[in-house]
Design a protein around this motif. Structure first.
Motif, short mmCIF file in Angstrom:
data_model
loop_
_atom_site.label_atom_id
_atom_site.label_comp_id
_atom_site.label_asym_id
_atom_site.label_seq_id
_atom_site.Cartn_x
_atom_site.Cartn_y
_atom_site.Cartn_z
N PHE A 120 29.29 21.01 -35.08
CA PHE A 120 28.25 21.51 -35.76
C PHE A 120 28.60 22.89 -36.35
N PRO A 138 24.27 13.86 -37.27
CA PRO A 138 24.82 15.32 -37.02
C PRO A 138 26.29 15.40 -37.87
N HIS A 193 22.71 25.12 -33.37
CA HIS A 193 22.54 24.86 -34.59
C HIS A 193 21.13 25.13 -35.12
#
Length: 753
Positions: free
Chosen positions: A222, A188, A266
């Protein structure tokens, strides 16, 4: 692996197919793992991404340049470095330009580069234009300074960098996903400032724990404002092992009577979320929502409006249901699999990734300083010769004019090297001005100071760490920003159950002798006044709410569950109950129960045994029901009796001998199933021979009146008049007055009625 190679008569090598296929697949696997799917820890890029960025820098597409057609970049990439399909290269290029896909985009695009709603909706490369972003400088600024190794491209005609000299841990900042052979990666994105802060802490404390690093890196970050709701403890475990998962939840706000969703997780699509909600509305699984609107525009990229049926709807409960059933809440797999310092793929924790990257960064910085020191020393070497030439300019000019081979004469006369002599010979006349000596001496002083500083830094570990720290802070200052994805602790979302969705209206459920069931609105319905099929009549009824289940007890002691809101209307004659459940053949139905899951009922057999059961324990999803009441030999099931107040209620049991016993409800056990305990004492042999058994049971409190019915006679007794019949559970009880020896039924008349 040993393999047998046979040379055929025609001189062709022959090897076993098994050996050939094993080697071919292994070679392919290693290629996909190392050169296609997994990122390198040094710059966080896969080969195709690295080649795109490098090719764009070679084309001069820096952040301060004009945009150029994307097709030109793609052509350079596949023609010089990446011999694969143009669509694959262009899609990788598009991903690096999307601000909703990359936390820190590497490419600045003009034209249609896709949207959060449909990332694949980008225009063809012949229409779009692109250049590198300012952030790409952290990968490229040190490229020409001897910092990285260079390898031949696919056809050996030119070189390309093996990695890029990243000034920040891009491997964590933008993250990546990839599927190789037998392994995958899912890293991530993170916040630059937080990661740099963790790197600096690791420089000061090389053995820092994951917990200490998590004080700096709170969690992934994100490119969306949606919340990360994974608990901090789970995030810490994820960073320890390099594997785990995390959850993101959309942001919403209350605007008047509407629910407005302002940010999605996301890679969640707004149109897909609206489609998922609309499907539930069509399936009547979301009756509290009447309309949806998509008000997203340029100023508000995400604005989805959900309109509740009324202002009485619990909006938080609606959103919890949508979080549990739509993409408004999503889970993301984390698998931090990277190609490490040793050139091998491995799943690494946060501490290993940062430690290895700092080793790479320190080595890169050292190579850059050594490269610069070499340049400085060479320049000083040249300046020494230029100064000698300047101070002896007349003699130098004479040698050059008079000698056929001036270089060896210069080297011999002034004691200079070949390189220095070459520099003197290439000296331009304009550099013979009077101020040139001052310029040479000034440049010598500057370069000498720089040389001393470089040598000090290269010779000191502490100075090297300080330099790395300083450059990290500078990068964080230039490119860092605030966290976008807030870390918030939230309760787990729960979808509406069927009972939550159905409106809670009062209903009366009626069952006939022949097993036909129906449901009418309200509790005022008189089941006896309804019409029945020829030869059929009323048998059982129960009052409750439409969102509650109906529990039916059969003559074998099994219970079955039917949803009240699905039953046919009482205006008709209903439908066969056996169409909804599957009881054994020949059984009868002895009782119906309705109420809340926490409601209590007395289940008893006419052998004098019984227990208290919660309604939730009697429910069954199985059409064949579940065993609830166990019957002693020769015993029959008695109709179940509702218990309104467990604390002050009493049980009344009457036998065929006219004996009655009263005792507190609390003396009976609370059980999910079983035979129960003895309520009133009847010898088991008498029950088996049907000589004596219980004819009726009832529940009443001290405020109620007990009505004993025997044929056409009835006797109403208040609690104070029943003291004679009070006793311990399991006793024989006392005989009722003459004329009431054969009791047909017991009724409880509540106080005030």
């Amino acid at each position: 692996m040993s393999e047998t190679i046979v040379i055929g008569a025609d001189g062709v090598e022959q090897i076993p197919l098994k050996s050939y296929t094993e080697k071919a697949y292994l070679d392919y696997s290693m290629y996909v793992i190392l050169d296609r799917a997994l990122p390198n820890i040094a710059d966080g890029l896969k080969p195709v991404q690295r080649r795109i960025v490098y090719a764009m820098s070679e084309l001069g597409l820096k952040s301060n340049a004009k945009h150029k057609k994307s097709a030109r970049t793609v052509g350079d990439v596949i023609g010089k470095f990446h011999p694969h399909g143009d669509s694959a290269v262009y899609e990788a290029m598009v991903l690096m330009s999307q601000s909703f896909s990359y936390r820190y985009p590497l490419i600045d695009g003009q034209g249609n580069w896709g949207s959060p709603d449909d990332p694949k909706s980008f225009a063809a490369m012949r229409y779009t234009e692109s250049k590198l972003t300012k952030y790409a400088e952290v990968l490229l600024s040190e490229l020409g300074q001897g910092t990285v190794d260079w390898v031949p491209n696919f056809d050996g005609q030119m070189d390309e960098p093996a990695t890029l000299p990243a000034r920040v841990p891009n491997i964590l900042l933008n993250g990546t996903t990839g599927i190789a052979v037998g392994m995958a990666t899912d890293i991530p994105p993170h916040n630059l400032r937080e990661v740099v802060s963790a790197c600096i802490h690791l420089l000061d404390e090389p053995n820092a724990s994951i917990a200490a690093l998590c004080e700096h890196v709170k969690g992934p970050d994100f490119p969306t404002d949606a919340e990360i709701i994974t608990p901090a403890e789970d995030l810490r475990k994820m960073y320890e092992s390099g594997r785990g998962s995390l959850r993101m939840r959309a942001l919403w706000q209350d605007e008047g009577e509407d629910i407005v969703i302002t940010s999605l997780p996301h890679q969640a699509s707004g149109s897909k979320v609206l489609e998922q909600i609309a499907q539930q509305m069509q399936a009547k699984k979301l009756p509290m929502v009447v309309d949806l609107r998509d008000e997203s525009d340029h100023e508000n990229p995400t604005r989805l409006v959900v309109i509740p049926r009324s202002n009485r709807v619990d909006k938080q409960a609606v959103m919890n249901h949508l979080f549990a059933t739509t993409d408004l809440e999503r889970s993301y797999r984390v698998n931090m699999n990277v190609i490490g310092l040793d050139g091998r793929p491995q799943v690494k924790g946060l501490d290993k990734i940062l430690t290895e990257w700092l080793e790479i960064r320190t080595a890169t910085t050292r190579r850059r300083l050594e490269f610069r020191l070499d340049k400085v020393l060479k320049r000083l070497h040249i300046l020494d010769a230029l100064l000698i030439a300047f101070l002896n300019i007349d003699e130098v000019i004479a040698i050059i004019r008079e000698e056929d081979q001036p270089k060896p004469v210069l080297m011999s006369r002034f004691g200079i090297t070949d390189t220095q002599a070459e520099a003197v010979l290439e000296l331009k006349l304009r550099h013979l001005a009077k101020l040139e000596e001052m310029k040479i001496r000034g440049e010598q002083d500057e370069l000498a100071a720089e040389r001393d500083n470089l040598e000090l830094t290269l010779g000191s570990t502490r100075r090297m760490k300080t330099l790395v720290r300083k450059e990290l802070l500078a990068a964080a200052e230039e490119f860092g920003d605030d966290r976008r994805s807030p870390l918030v602790a939230r309760e787990e979302a729960r979808a509406f159950s069927e009972e939550d969705i159905v409106a809670a209206e009062p209903v009366t459920v009626i069952l006939s002798e022949m097993g036909w069931i129906r449901s009418g609105k309200g509790h005022e319905i008189d089941p006896l006044s309804l019409s029945y099929k020829a030869g059929d009549r009323y048998k059982l009824s129960a009052r409750g709410k439409s969102n509650q289940p109906v529990i039916i007890l059969d003559s074998t002691g099994r219970t079955y569950t039917v949803a009240a809101h699905t039953l046919p209307s009482a205006r008709g004659q209903g439908e066969p109950l056996t169409g909804r459940i599957n009881p054994p053949s020949g059984v009868g139905f002895m009782g119906m129960m309705m109420g809340s899951d926490e409601g209590h009922y007395l289940l008893a057999s006419d052998a004098g045994y019984g227990f208290i059961a919660k309604l939730s324990d009697l429910q069954s999803k199985n059409k064949a029901g579940k065993a609830a009441l166990t019957l002693p030999k020769g015993a029959l099931v008695l109709p179940p009796v509702a218990i309104a107040d467990m604390a002050s209620s009493h049980v009344v049991a009457v036998t065929t001998e006219g004996r009655m016993l009263i005792f507190p409800v609390g003396d009976l056990p609370l059980m999910p199933r079983g035979k129960g305990n003895k309520m009133i004492g009847i010898p088991s042999a008498r029950v088996a021979n049907r000589e004596e058994y219980v004819t009726a049971v009832a529940i009443f409190s001290e405020r109620d009146t007990l009505k004993v019915i025997s044929g056409k006679r009835h006797l109403s007794l208040k609690f104070s008049e029943l003291e004679h019949y009070l006793g311990e559970r399991g006793r024989r009880g006392h005989k009722l007055p003459r004329g009431f020896q054969k009791v047909d039924a017991l009724q409880t008349i509540a106080a005030g009625k």
